[in-house]
Design a protein around this motif. Structure first.
Motif, short mmCIF file in Angstrom:
data_model
loop_
_atom_site.label_atom_id
_atom_site.label_comp_id
_atom_site.label_asym_id
_atom_site.label_seq_id
_atom_site.Cartn_x
_atom_site.Cartn_y
_atom_site.Cartn_z
N GLY A 159 -0.62 39.00 -2.36
CA GLY A 159 0.31 39.63 -1.45
C GLY A 159 0.62 41.07 -1.80
O GLY A 159 -0.23 41.77 -2.34
N PRO A 160 1.82 41.49 -1.50
CA PRO A 160 2.96 40.66 -1.11
C PRO A 160 2.93 40.29 0.37
O PRO A 160 2.34 40.99 1.19
N PHE A 161 3.60 39.16 0.66
CA PHE A 161 3.71 38.67 2.02
C PHE A 161 5.14 38.87 2.51
O PHE A 161 6.09 38.77 1.73
N ASP A 162 5.27 39.14 3.78
CA ASP A 162 6.59 39.37 4.37
C ASP A 162 7.35 38.08 4.61
O ASP A 162 8.58 38.09 4.64
N VAL A 163 6.64 36.99 4.78
CA VAL A 163 7.29 35.72 5.06
C VAL A 163 6.40 34.58 4.56
O VAL A 163 5.17 34.66 4.61
N TRP A 164 7.06 33.54 4.04
CA TRP A 164 6.40 32.28 3.68
C TRP A 164 7.05 31.18 4.48
O TRP A 164 8.28 31.04 4.44
N CYS A 165 6.26 30.38 5.18
CA CYS A 165 6.76 29.23 5.93
C CYS A 165 6.01 28.01 5.42
O CYS A 165 4.78 27.96 5.49
N VAL A 166 6.76 27.04 4.90
CA VAL A 166 6.18 25.88 4.23
C VAL A 166 6.63 24.60 4.92
O VAL A 166 7.85 24.38 5.10
N CYS A 167 5.69 23.73 5.27
CA CYS A 167 6.02 22.39 5.75
C CYS A 167 5.97 21.45 4.55
O CYS A 167 4.89 21.27 3.97
N PRO A 168 7.10 20.84 4.17
CA PRO A 168 7.13 19.94 3.03
C PRO A 168 6.85 18.49 3.38
O PRO A 168 6.94 17.61 2.53
N HIS A 169 6.50 18.23 4.63
CA HIS A 169 6.38 16.87 5.13
C HIS A 169 4.97 16.30 4.98
O HIS A 169 4.01 17.04 4.87
N GLY A 170 4.89 14.99 5.06
CA GLY A 170 3.61 14.30 5.08
C GLY A 170 3.16 14.06 6.51
O GLY A 170 3.94 14.25 7.46
#
Length: 183
Positions: free
Chosen positions: A84-95
């Protein structure tokens, strides 16, 4: 194949595993992060062109109990440091059985990233290595570029509207649309 000539590109979103970094299944160890060849240069080039960049990633290791959110965040911080650097991180923690709105191929991560970046989803390009990345982009109204790996299924390649050989080629395709829109 190329991106749509009638759509503006104002931001890029990347999948994490096998797109930005070599996939280590269910990795939540920052010491195991190894960038994909060309990833840092590709992200650097997008940033130099003035595009906001983000990451949209499914991390079911959290739902499976194989890692905590903090461990995944530490791993993402290492990716950010190396690529990066990245401006945003979006993480799905689900299965996959959780039936959430954010897990790719659903649009939630792309829509969240669009909102946080202040860029309409229709003006984003999602770069990823599997059909779920392409599907999430389409579901959110974004464009996509598939960068196949040996694990990418042929039917995913065949169904993708735009395919690039490398992450650098994918970013070049997106930047060509940026340049054309600015001309």
């Amino acid at each position: 194949m190329a991106l749509s000539v009638d759509r503006v590109v104002r931001g890029l979103l990347f999948d994490r595993d096998d797109t930005l970094v070599i996939d280590v299944p269910y990795n939540a160890d920052p010491h195991k992060v190894v960038p994909v060849p060309g990833a840092h240069r590709a992200v650097e080039r997008a940033r130099a062109a003035g595009l906001p960049v983000g990451v949209v990633t499914n991390q079911s290791v959290i739902a499976r109990g194989g890692a905590t959110r903090e461990q995944v965040d530490a791993t993402n911080a290492r990716v950010d440091e190396l690529v990066g650097p990245f401006d945003v991180w979006c993480v799905c923690p689900h299965g996959s059985a959780d039936d959430c709105a954010c897990r790719k191929p659903r649009p939630g991560l792309v829509l969240e990233a669009a909102e946080r970046l202040g860029v309409p989803a229709s003006e984003l390009v999602v770069i990823g290595d599997i059909g779920a990345d392409v599907g999430a982009a389409a579901a959110a109204g974004a464009q996509s570029i598939l960068v196949p790996t040996p694990r990418t299924r042929q039917e995913e390649v065949d169904a993708a509207p735009t395919v690039a050989a490398t992450i650098e080629d994918a970013v070049a395709l997106a930047l060509a649309r940026v340049a054309a829109a600015r001309a």
